[in-house]
Design an enzyme around this catalytic site. Structure first.
Site, PDB file in Angstrom:
ATOM      1  N   HIS A  87       3.031  11.908   1.574  1.00  0.00           N
ATOM      2  CA  HIS A  87       3.453  10.524   1.328  1.00  0.00           C
ATOM      3  C   HIS A  87       3.575  10.252  -0.162  1.00  0.00           C
ATOM      4  CE1 HIS A  87       2.329   9.817   5.553  1.00  0.00           C
ATOM      5  NE2 HIS A  87       3.071   8.729   5.466  1.00  0.00           N
ATOM      6  N   LYS A 113       0.276   5.218  -1.694  1.00  0.00           N
ATOM      7  CA  LYS A 113      -0.404   5.038  -0.407  1.00  0.00           C
ATOM      8  C   LYS A 113      -1.912   5.028  -0.620  1.00  0.00           C
ATOM      9  CE  LYS A 113      -0.472   6.849   4.319  1.00  0.00           C
ATOM     10  NZ  LYS A 113      -0.293   5.502   4.907  1.00  0.00           N
TER      11      LYS A 113
END
Ligand code: NAP
Length: 265
Positions: A154, A158
């Site tokens: 990701h 995040k």
């Protein structure tokens, strides 16, 4: 019937796409947004917001009281997402939540409140239809190939790790295979964390880098062969058909559903 929607987290990456999706649907009406700042302003007056004549609230209870929405879309952080859901239930508003990082205890407590109130709610750690298929295919493969590791990748903004999708994938796999120790029984880590997080013997590895959006590989290994199931979300629009489906579906639910796979066939 028009579904009146409030969005929390409208200046975020996901929130911006959700504002565009809701504004482009005839059957949805965006009636307000909830922000940690800018109370009393309109969206078009705030940098980083979509140029719309929609009111901004900081106090979510006031927002629900004044705007009477049908659905809250929450794309914030787990701590605020939980508070926003509790407030939604108190005001008879149905939450559709993409925020990730809830604990199992959080989800159980929220499920209990939804049931008590007889109100629908959807928490989906991944709104991308392709990611749901990846999880379903991984669960099918695990019946035949029980050694598996998950690599999720990701963007570096995040907050939670591993991703909600990786945990959900591991949970689905654990429904069809016994917990087992993978790798060498005497393996040891010379650097802590080298083998990743452990979920009933499955290792989960989290990569965080700028330039990534949301990606996951589920790698199965067996004698003389491997199988890799991979999904990539290359932009946030990939999540919006799932958010739209959830907003429509939540109106006909009277309990909390966790995971988009439970509302698509
Ligand atoms: P992001 O760009 O960091 O956006 C989060 C937004 O939430 C920011 O605009 C932030 O505003 C706002 N926020 C924080 N606290 C708030 C509060 N109390 N009230 C109102 N707004 C508040 O993150 P993102 O990439 O959009 O992701 C948002 C969430 O969705 C994360 O939990 C992420 O893991 C999850 N996600 C889910 C999916 C899915 O398919 N389910 C996909 C991608 C991401 P400030 O800037 O003022 O703090």
């Amino acid at each position: 019937m028009t579904i009146k929607v409030v969005i929390a987290g409208h200046r975020g990456n996901m929130g911006k796409s959700a504002v565009q999706m809701v504004s482009n649907q005839e059957q949805f009406e965006l009636v307000a947004v909830v922000d940690s700042k800018h109370a009393g302003k309109k969206m078009h007056e705030v940098q980083g917001a979509e140029p719309l004549d929609i009111p901004i609230y900081e106090d979510i209870d006031l927002c629900f009281g004044e705007r009477s929405p049908d659905v809250l879309i929450d794309l914030t952080t787990p701590a605020y997402g939980k508070k926003h859901m509790e407030s939604a239930f108190a005001h008879g508003v149905r939450p559709v939540v993409g925020t990730t990082g809830f604990t199992e205890e959080d989800i159980e407590a929220l499920r209990h409140t939804a049931q008590e109130k007889g109100l629908g709610a959807i928490i989906a750690p991944n709104f991308a239809i392709g990611a749901i298929l990846m999880m379903k295919f991984a669960q099918s493969a695990a019946k035949y190939m029980e050694d598996v590791e998950i690599i999720e990748r990701h963007h570096d903004r995040k907050l939670d790790a591993p991703s909600g999708t990786a945990i959900k994938t591991a949970q689905l796999i654990s429904e069809v295979r016994e917990a087992k120790v993978q790798g060498h029984p005497e393996e040891k880590e010379d650097l802590p964390g080298a083998r990743g997080a452990d979920f009933e013997g499955m290792k989960i590895h989290s990569v965080r880098l700028p330039g990534l959006v949301a990606h996951q590989e589920v790698i199965f290994g067996s004698v003389g062969q491997t199988l890799t199931i991979r999904h990539d979300s290359i932009n946030r629009e990939s999540f919006m058909p799932g958010v739209k489906l959830a907003v429509e579906t939540v109106m006909n639910l009277d309990t909390l559903v966790y995971g988009l796979e439970n509302i698509i066939d």
